[in-house]
Design a protein around this motif. Sequence first.
Motif, mmCIF file in Angstrom:
data_model
loop_
_atom_site.group_PDB
_atom_site.id
_atom_site.type_symbol
_atom_site.label_atom_id
_atom_site.label_comp_id
_atom_site.label_asym_id
_atom_site.label_seq_id
_atom_site.Cartn_x
_atom_site.Cartn_y
_atom_site.Cartn_z
ATOM 1 N N VAL A 96 0.776 -1.477 -0.066
ATOM 2 C CA VAL A 96 0.238 -0.240 0.238
ATOM 3 C C VAL A 96 0.916 0.467 0.137
ATOM 4 C CG1 VAL A 96 -1.620 0.975 1.207
ATOM 5 C CG2 VAL A 96 -2.115 -1.397 1.109
ATOM 6 N N ASP A 97 0.142 2.273 -0.898
ATOM 7 C CA ASP A 97 1.238 3.293 -0.519
ATOM 8 C C ASP A 97 0.742 4.335 0.506
ATOM 9 O OD1 ASP A 97 1.981 6.267 -1.094
ATOM 10 O OD2 ASP A 97 1.721 5.952 -3.219
ATOM 11 N N PRO A 98 1.364 4.799 1.394
ATOM 12 C CA PRO A 98 1.583 5.707 2.365
ATOM 13 C C PRO A 98 0.670 6.428 2.876
ATOM 14 C CG PRO A 98 3.569 4.967 2.097
ATOM 15 C CD PRO A 98 3.324 4.711 1.583
ATOM 16 N N LEU A 99 0.985 7.316 1.181
ATOM 17 C CA LEU A 99 -0.365 8.406 0.810
ATOM 18 C C LEU A 99 -1.096 8.145 0.191
ATOM 19 C CD1 LEU A 99 3.552 10.990 -0.695
ATOM 20 C CD2 LEU A 99 2.287 10.207 2.119
ATOM 21 N N THR A 100 -1.420 6.859 -0.345
ATOM 22 C CA THR A 100 -2.769 7.098 -1.672
ATOM 23 C C THR A 100 -4.117 5.839 -0.011
ATOM 24 O OG1 THR A 100 -2.312 6.226 -3.064
ATOM 25 C CG2 THR A 100 -1.625 8.755 -3.067
ATOM 26 N N GLY A 101 -3.124 5.224 0.464
ATOM 27 C CA GLY A 101 -3.665 3.893 0.165
ATOM 28 C C GLY A 101 -4.368 3.249 -0.365
ATOM 29 N N ILE A 102 -3.695 3.319 -1.422
ATOM 30 C CA ILE A 102 -3.789 2.178 -2.657
ATOM 31 C C ILE A 102 -3.228 1.788 -2.732
ATOM 32 C CG2 ILE A 102 -4.179 2.216 -5.789
ATOM 33 C CD1 ILE A 102 -5.122 5.211 -5.108
ATOM 34 N N ARG A 103 -3.698 0.632 -3.560
ATOM 35 C CA ARG A 103 -2.043 -0.973 -3.419
ATOM 36 C C ARG A 103 -1.762 -0.947 -4.865
ATOM 37 N NH1 ARG A 103 -4.244 -6.360 -0.492
ATOM 38 N NH2 ARG A 103 -4.744 -5.244 2.006
ATOM 39 N N ASP A 104 -1.089 0.202 -4.787
ATOM 40 C CA ASP A 104 -0.041 -0.092 -5.936
ATOM 41 C C ASP A 104 1.290 -1.036 -6.165
ATOM 42 O OD1 ASP A 104 1.665 1.438 -5.137
ATOM 43 O OD2 ASP A 104 1.367 3.667 -6.187
ATOM 44 N N LEU A 105 2.034 -1.512 -5.098
ATOM 45 C CA LEU A 105 3.038 -2.026 -5.697
ATOM 46 C C LEU A 105 2.753 -3.480 -5.094
ATOM 47 C CD1 LEU A 105 4.841 -0.468 -3.159
ATOM 48 C CD2 LEU A 105 5.198 -0.193 -5.474
ATOM 49 N N ASN A 106 4.051 -4.757 -5.344
ATOM 50 C CA ASN A 106 2.824 -6.647 -5.463
ATOM 51 C C ASN A 106 4.770 -6.169 -4.348
ATOM 52 O OD1 ASN A 106 3.038 -8.553 -5.605
ATOM 53 N ND2 ASN A 106 2.141 -9.186 -7.398
ATOM 54 N N ILE A 107 4.974 -6.209 -3.111
ATOM 55 C CA ILE A 107 5.920 -6.229 -3.081
ATOM 56 C C ILE A 107 6.625 -7.873 -2.542
ATOM 57 C CG2 ILE A 107 8.252 -6.215 -1.033
ATOM 58 C CD1 ILE A 107 7.470 -3.873 -1.967
ATOM 59 N N PRO A 108 5.882 -8.952 -2.628
ATOM 60 C CA PRO A 108 5.790 -10.745 -2.455
ATOM 61 C C PRO A 108 6.400 -10.956 -3.463
ATOM 62 C CG PRO A 108 4.503 -10.170 -1.010
ATOM 63 C CD PRO A 108 4.732 -8.416 -2.141
ATOM 64 N N LYS A 109 5.704 -9.731 -4.771
ATOM 65 C CA LYS A 109 6.399 -10.435 -6.159
ATOM 66 C C LYS A 109 7.696 -10.354 -6.190
ATOM 67 C CE LYS A 109 5.541 -10.452 -11.133
ATOM 68 N NZ LYS A 109 4.016 -9.743 -11.984
ATOM 69 N N GLY A 157 14.689 -14.455 -4.546
ATOM 70 C CA GLY A 157 14.147 -16.465 -4.631
ATOM 71 C C GLY A 157 13.225 -16.833 -3.950
ATOM 72 N N HIS A 158 12.801 -16.535 -2.868
ATOM 73 C CA HIS A 158 11.668 -16.045 -1.739
ATOM 74 C C HIS A 158 11.187 -15.170 -1.406
ATOM 75 C CE1 HIS A 158 14.010 -14.494 1.415
ATOM 76 N NE2 HIS A 158 15.275 -14.425 0.842
ATOM 77 N N SER A 159 10.068 -15.102 -0.785
ATOM 78 C CA SER A 159 9.549 -13.621 -0.110
ATOM 79 C C SER A 159 8.969 -13.710 1.852
ATOM 80 C CB SER A 159 7.603 -14.079 -0.956
ATOM 81 O OG SER A 159 7.069 -14.856 -0.737
ATOM 82 N N ASP A 160 9.952 -14.315 2.050
ATOM 83 C CA ASP A 160 10.035 -14.440 3.697
ATOM 84 C C ASP A 160 10.571 -13.156 4.398
ATOM 85 O OD1 ASP A 160 8.784 -16.973 3.071
ATOM 86 O OD2 ASP A 160 10.886 -17.915 3.352
ATOM 87 N N CYS A 161 9.499 -12.522 5.167
ATOM 88 C CA CYS A 161 10.788 -11.826 5.698
ATOM 89 C C CYS A 161 11.656 -12.005 7.177
ATOM 90 C CB CYS A 161 9.439 -10.767 5.997
ATOM 91 S SG CYS A 161 9.631 -8.995 7.199
#
Length: 68
Positions: free
Chosen positions: A23-36, A43-47
């Motif tokens: 989520v973009d903190p300024l707009t609240g819109i989900r415009d990213l795909n961090i796990p991808k 090669g993984h999406s673990d935190c």
Amino acid sequence: MSVGPHARFKVVKRIVRCAATNVDPLTGIRDLNIPKALMRALGHSDCGIYAEVTAAGEIAAGNEIEIV
């Protein structure tokens, strides 16, 4: 210099990325795909991992870890 007992841990679960990271903190819109992006780059999406202490011991910055 004496070395105390070694701490031991048991890994119990992976920490996956929260959907809020997309989520973009300024707009609240989900415009990213961090796990991808993490999967593509690393090669993984673990935190991280959740671990339980199985043996108490000292831990300090710079200590080496050994996976057994």
